[in-house]
Scaffold this active site. Structure first.
Site, PDB file in Angstrom:
ATOM      1  N   PHE A  68      11.391  -5.680 -12.754  1.00  0.00           N
ATOM      2  CA  PHE A  68      11.214  -5.052 -11.200  1.00  0.00           C
ATOM      3  C   PHE A  68      12.396  -5.129 -10.672  1.00  0.00           C
ATOM      4  O   PHE A  68      12.555  -4.316  -9.549  1.00  0.00           O
ATOM      5  CB  PHE A  68       9.868  -5.594 -11.008  1.00  0.00           C
ATOM      6  CG  PHE A  68       8.602  -4.991 -11.152  1.00  0.00           C
ATOM      7  CD1 PHE A  68       8.416  -5.120 -12.760  1.00  0.00           C
ATOM      8  CD2 PHE A  68       7.730  -4.286 -10.574  1.00  0.00           C
ATOM      9  CE1 PHE A  68       7.127  -4.214 -13.106  1.00  0.00           C
ATOM     10  CE2 PHE A  68       6.620  -3.505 -11.072  1.00  0.00           C
ATOM     11  CZ  PHE A  68       6.520  -3.643 -12.358  1.00  0.00           C
ATOM     12  N   GLU A 101       0.059 -22.529 -15.286  1.00  0.00           N
ATOM     13  CA  GLU A 101      -0.852 -22.811 -16.355  1.00  0.00           C
ATOM     14  C   GLU A 101      -0.809 -24.105 -17.270  1.00  0.00           C
ATOM     15  O   GLU A 101      -1.818 -24.458 -17.735  1.00  0.00           O
ATOM     16  CB  GLU A 101      -0.436 -21.356 -17.245  1.00  0.00           C
ATOM     17  CG  GLU A 101      -1.058 -20.057 -16.960  1.00  0.00           C
ATOM     18  CD  GLU A 101      -0.291 -18.915 -17.356  1.00  0.00           C
ATOM     19  OE1 GLU A 101       1.048 -18.711 -17.088  1.00  0.00           O
ATOM     20  OE2 GLU A 101      -0.951 -18.279 -18.242  1.00  0.00           O
ATOM     21  N   ARG A 129      -1.486 -24.209 -25.706  1.00  0.00           N
ATOM     22  CA  ARG A 129      -1.965 -22.588 -25.126  1.00  0.00           C
ATOM     23  C   ARG A 129      -2.329 -22.082 -26.272  1.00  0.00           C
ATOM     24  O   ARG A 129      -1.406 -21.818 -27.092  1.00  0.00           O
ATOM     25  CB  ARG A 129      -0.765 -22.124 -24.306  1.00  0.00           C
ATOM     26  CG  ARG A 129      -1.267 -20.701 -23.984  1.00  0.00           C
ATOM     27  CD  ARG A 129       0.094 -19.900 -23.644  1.00  0.00           C
ATOM     28  NE  ARG A 129      -0.544 -18.516 -23.092  1.00  0.00           N
ATOM     29  CZ  ARG A 129       0.310 -17.433 -23.321  1.00  0.00           C
ATOM     30  NH1 ARG A 129       1.450 -17.679 -23.792  1.00  0.00           N
ATOM     31  NH2 ARG A 129      -0.294 -16.256 -22.964  1.00  0.00           N
ATOM     32  N   ARG A 171       4.250  -2.138 -21.380  1.00  0.00           N
ATOM     33  CA  ARG A 171       3.387  -1.726 -22.032  1.00  0.00           C
ATOM     34  C   ARG A 171       2.685  -0.594 -20.942  1.00  0.00           C
ATOM     35  O   ARG A 171       2.744  -0.662 -20.003  1.00  0.00           O
ATOM     36  CB  ARG A 171       2.427  -2.870 -22.036  1.00  0.00           C
ATOM     37  CG  ARG A 171       2.708  -4.023 -23.211  1.00  0.00           C
ATOM     38  CD  ARG A 171       1.689  -5.129 -23.028  1.00  0.00           C
ATOM     39  NE  ARG A 171       2.460  -6.282 -22.957  1.00  0.00           N
ATOM     40  CZ  ARG A 171       1.896  -7.755 -22.768  1.00  0.00           C
ATOM     41  NH1 ARG A 171       0.746  -7.563 -22.313  1.00  0.00           N
ATOM     42  NH2 ARG A 171       2.760  -8.402 -22.776  1.00  0.00           N
ATOM     43  N   GLY A 215       5.634 -13.770 -11.986  1.00  0.00           N
ATOM     44  CA  GLY A 215       6.887 -13.346 -11.363  1.00  0.00           C
ATOM     45  C   GLY A 215       7.041 -12.365 -10.410  1.00  0.00           C
ATOM     46  O   GLY A 215       7.688 -12.598  -9.428  1.00  0.00           O
ATOM     47  N   ASN A 273       5.678  -9.914 -16.520  1.00  0.00           N
ATOM     48  CA  ASN A 273       6.127  -9.121 -17.530  1.00  0.00           C
ATOM     49  C   ASN A 273       4.785  -8.330 -18.044  1.00  0.00           C
ATOM     50  O   ASN A 273       4.775  -7.294 -18.353  1.00  0.00           O
ATOM     51  CB  ASN A 273       6.550  -9.675 -18.722  1.00  0.00           C
ATOM     52  CG  ASN A 273       8.363  -9.944 -18.425  1.00  0.00           C
ATOM     53  OD1 ASN A 273       8.884  -9.125 -17.873  1.00  0.00           O
ATOM     54  ND2 ASN A 273       8.674 -11.095 -18.674  1.00  0.00           N
ATOM     55  N   GLY A 303       4.308 -11.260  -8.602  1.00  0.00           N
ATOM     56  CA  GLY A 303       3.411 -11.427  -7.433  1.00  0.00           C
ATOM     57  C   GLY A 303       3.918 -12.618  -6.452  1.00  0.00           C
ATOM     58  O   GLY A 303       3.441 -12.362  -5.259  1.00  0.00           O
ATOM     59  N   GLU A 304       4.510 -13.406  -6.965  1.00  0.00           N
ATOM     60  CA  GLU A 304       5.128 -14.477  -6.143  1.00  0.00           C
ATOM     61  C   GLU A 304       6.517 -14.146  -5.770  1.00  0.00           C
ATOM     62  O   GLU A 304       6.730 -14.722  -4.503  1.00  0.00           O
ATOM     63  CB  GLU A 304       5.627 -15.799  -7.121  1.00  0.00           C
ATOM     64  CG  GLU A 304       4.193 -16.254  -7.746  1.00  0.00           C
ATOM     65  CD  GLU A 304       4.248 -17.228  -8.922  1.00  0.00           C
ATOM     66  OE1 GLU A 304       5.255 -17.924  -8.941  1.00  0.00           O
ATOM     67  OE2 GLU A 304       3.426 -17.434  -9.763  1.00  0.00           O
ATOM     68  N   ASN A 330       3.696 -24.352 -25.593  1.00  0.00           N
ATOM     69  CA  ASN A 330       3.140 -22.900 -25.561  1.00  0.00           C
ATOM     70  C   ASN A 330       4.046 -22.416 -26.644  1.00  0.00           C
ATOM     71  O   ASN A 330       5.193 -22.233 -26.608  1.00  0.00           O
ATOM     72  CB  ASN A 330       3.505 -22.212 -24.183  1.00  0.00           C
ATOM     73  CG  ASN A 330       3.168 -20.870 -24.234  1.00  0.00           C
ATOM     74  OD1 ASN A 330       2.841 -20.248 -25.479  1.00  0.00           O
ATOM     75  ND2 ASN A 330       3.159 -20.264 -23.129  1.00  0.00           N
ATOM     76  N   HIS A 352      -4.320 -14.075 -19.706  1.00  0.00           N
ATOM     77  CA  HIS A 352      -4.274 -14.852 -18.228  1.00  0.00           C
ATOM     78  C   HIS A 352      -5.182 -15.634 -17.793  1.00  0.00           C
ATOM     79  O   HIS A 352      -5.087 -15.838 -16.668  1.00  0.00           O
ATOM     80  CB  HIS A 352      -3.657 -13.693 -17.466  1.00  0.00           C
ATOM     81  CG  HIS A 352      -2.536 -13.061 -17.754  1.00  0.00           C
ATOM     82  ND1 HIS A 352      -2.320 -11.789 -17.398  1.00  0.00           N
ATOM     83  CD2 HIS A 352      -1.228 -13.377 -18.260  1.00  0.00           C
ATOM     84  CE1 HIS A 352      -1.040 -11.286 -17.883  1.00  0.00           C
ATOM     85  NE2 HIS A 352      -0.544 -12.231 -18.670  1.00  0.00           N
TER      86      HIS A 352
END
Ligand code: ADP
Length: 398
Positions: A284, A384, A91, A241, A331, A211, A333-334, A7, A180
């Site tokens: 967060f 991924e 990627r 963003r 990050g 992020n 969500g998990e 990546n 994504h």
């Protein structure tokens, strides 16, 4: 077959070496400050020590050479020789409308990736550099491109078109592409396995929250809508963003600040989102801490994020006329049980019931909804690299 997953960013390069027999991770690492000075962190997974030192990397070619050197070295290595690596999977961020699937890289594919540079001026050139660097160091080893945009190529026109003059689409390719895709594809497939049903029978909504954050409506296994757009700035408010805003704000801000569109776009990309609103951080975890200490703007930024996710999920329930499962990944969500709980508070109208105990689990595929919940809610750590490695193997093995 052993597969190297790459990546590549403009000054960084993340990698993983996987043994596809058992889908085992052999080593992973990161090259940083490529073109500046160079630093390599290499983590073998076989008990050998971690390498974490400066290594000169004037270009990506030296970075790849350094990675291969460590992968095959006596002290830090996991394979005996480079020849054990059967293929490389890259990627690639933008495949435009050309690529709805992963492909074996040849000259024609390279030209098509280059054609997409205007659509991803920061990312695609770095991806091309990474592919060329691998070619320079590894010769004829087959290389495969896996695109962030490919999964979303199944979106219908009503979802991907912007209501602006049609010629901007035909002449300049302005449309929603979405990103994504590799993550949304992975977690939706896993969700179907967890639910014990073929994905072709399910309506799923995947919330990738890191992020960068995006949500995807997956109807019978196909992406039918997603929140990121022409670029990854669109949709939800993110770390830095802005997400969706009224486009007239740009002209108004330009007139009132003297900044041009380029400067303002940079602000909307890098100094907005939860960082811009809170003034605290884009992370967060920092916002959670600040909000707990009574920081009102941190709390507002978090509330705005939860609200935007819930609104988008609701709109995708409408888009698919129903939903069977909702997935949280990446990050935030998990890891953030609070974020998941706050978002799900908006969704009780769907018959969603969260099990607070299950919601505390971390780092594993798990249901966080109760047995009785009409819609299943899952946490699925994304992977991924594994998708890239699987696609690469499938394509190379034909
Ligand atoms: P990227 O989009 O760069 O791949 P990640 O998916 O790794 O990002 O997500 C990174 C973000 O995850 C961090 O900025 C942080 O806000 C969030 N995060 C990680 N752990 C936690 C946690 N325990 N609680 C809340 N947020 C977290």
């Amino acid at each position: 077959m052993k597969i190297l997953v790459i990546n590549c960013g403009s000054s960084s390069l993340k990698y993983q070496l996987l043994d596809m027999e058992g889908e085992k991770l052999l080593a992973k690492g990161l090259c940083e400050r490529i073109g500046i000075d160079g630093h390599l962190t290499h983590k073998p997974q076989n008990g050998k020590p971690v390498f974490n030192e400066d290594v000169a990397m004037p270009t990506h070619t030296e970075a790849i050479a350094a990675v291969l050197d460590k992968l095959t070295s006596e002290e830090y290595g996991v394979v005996k020789s480079m020849r054990e690596i059967g293929a490389v999977g890259h990627r690639v961020v933008h495949g435009g409308e050309k690529f709805a699937n992963s492909v074996l890289i040849n000259d024609e594919v390279m030209a098509a990736i280059a054609e997409c540079i205007p659509l991803a001026p920061l990312h695609n050139p770095a991806n091309i550099t990474g592919i060329n660097a691998c070619k320079a160091v590894m010769g004829d080893v087959p290389q495969v491109a896996v695109f962030d945009t490919a999964f979303h190529q199944t979106m219908p026109g009503k979802a991907f078109m912007y209501p602006i003059p049609y010629s901007y689409y035909t002449d300049l390719k302005v449309r929603r592409y979405g990103f994504h895709g590799t993550s949304h594809r992975y977690v939706s497939k896993r969700a179907a396995e967890m639910m014990g049903k073929p994905i072709e029978e399910l309506k799923l909504i995947s919330c990738h929250m890191g992020n960068g954050s995006s949500i995807c409506a997956i109807d019978h296994g196909k992406s039918v809508d997603t929140s990121m757009g022409f670029t990854p700035i669109a949709g939800l408010p993110m770390g830095t963003r802005c997400g969706d805003i009224d486009v007239s704000i740009l002209e108004y801000l330009s007139a009132n600040t003297g900044k041009d569109i380029k400067e303002l776009t940079n602000i909307l990309n890098k100094m907005s989102g939860v960082l811009g609103v809170s003034g605290v951080s884009s992370d967060f975890r920092d916002l959670d801490t600040a909000a707990a200490q009574g920081n009102e703007r941190a709390k507002l930024a978090l509330d705005m994020f939860h609200y935007a996710v819930a609104k988008t999920v609701g709109s995708y329930v409408a888009a698919m006329n129903g939903v069977d499962g909702i997935i949280f990944t990446a990050g935030i969500g998990e890891n953030s049980a609070d974020t998941r709980a706050e978002i799900c508070k908006y969704l009780t109208y769907l018959g969603i019931e969260i099990c607070p105990e299950c919601n505390k689990k971390r780092g594993e595929d798990t249901f966080i909804s109760t047995e009785n919940s009409r819609v299943k809610v899952m946490v699925i750590p994304t992977n991924e690299e594994l998708v890239i490695a699987r696609d690469t193997r499938d394509i190379v093995e034909g």
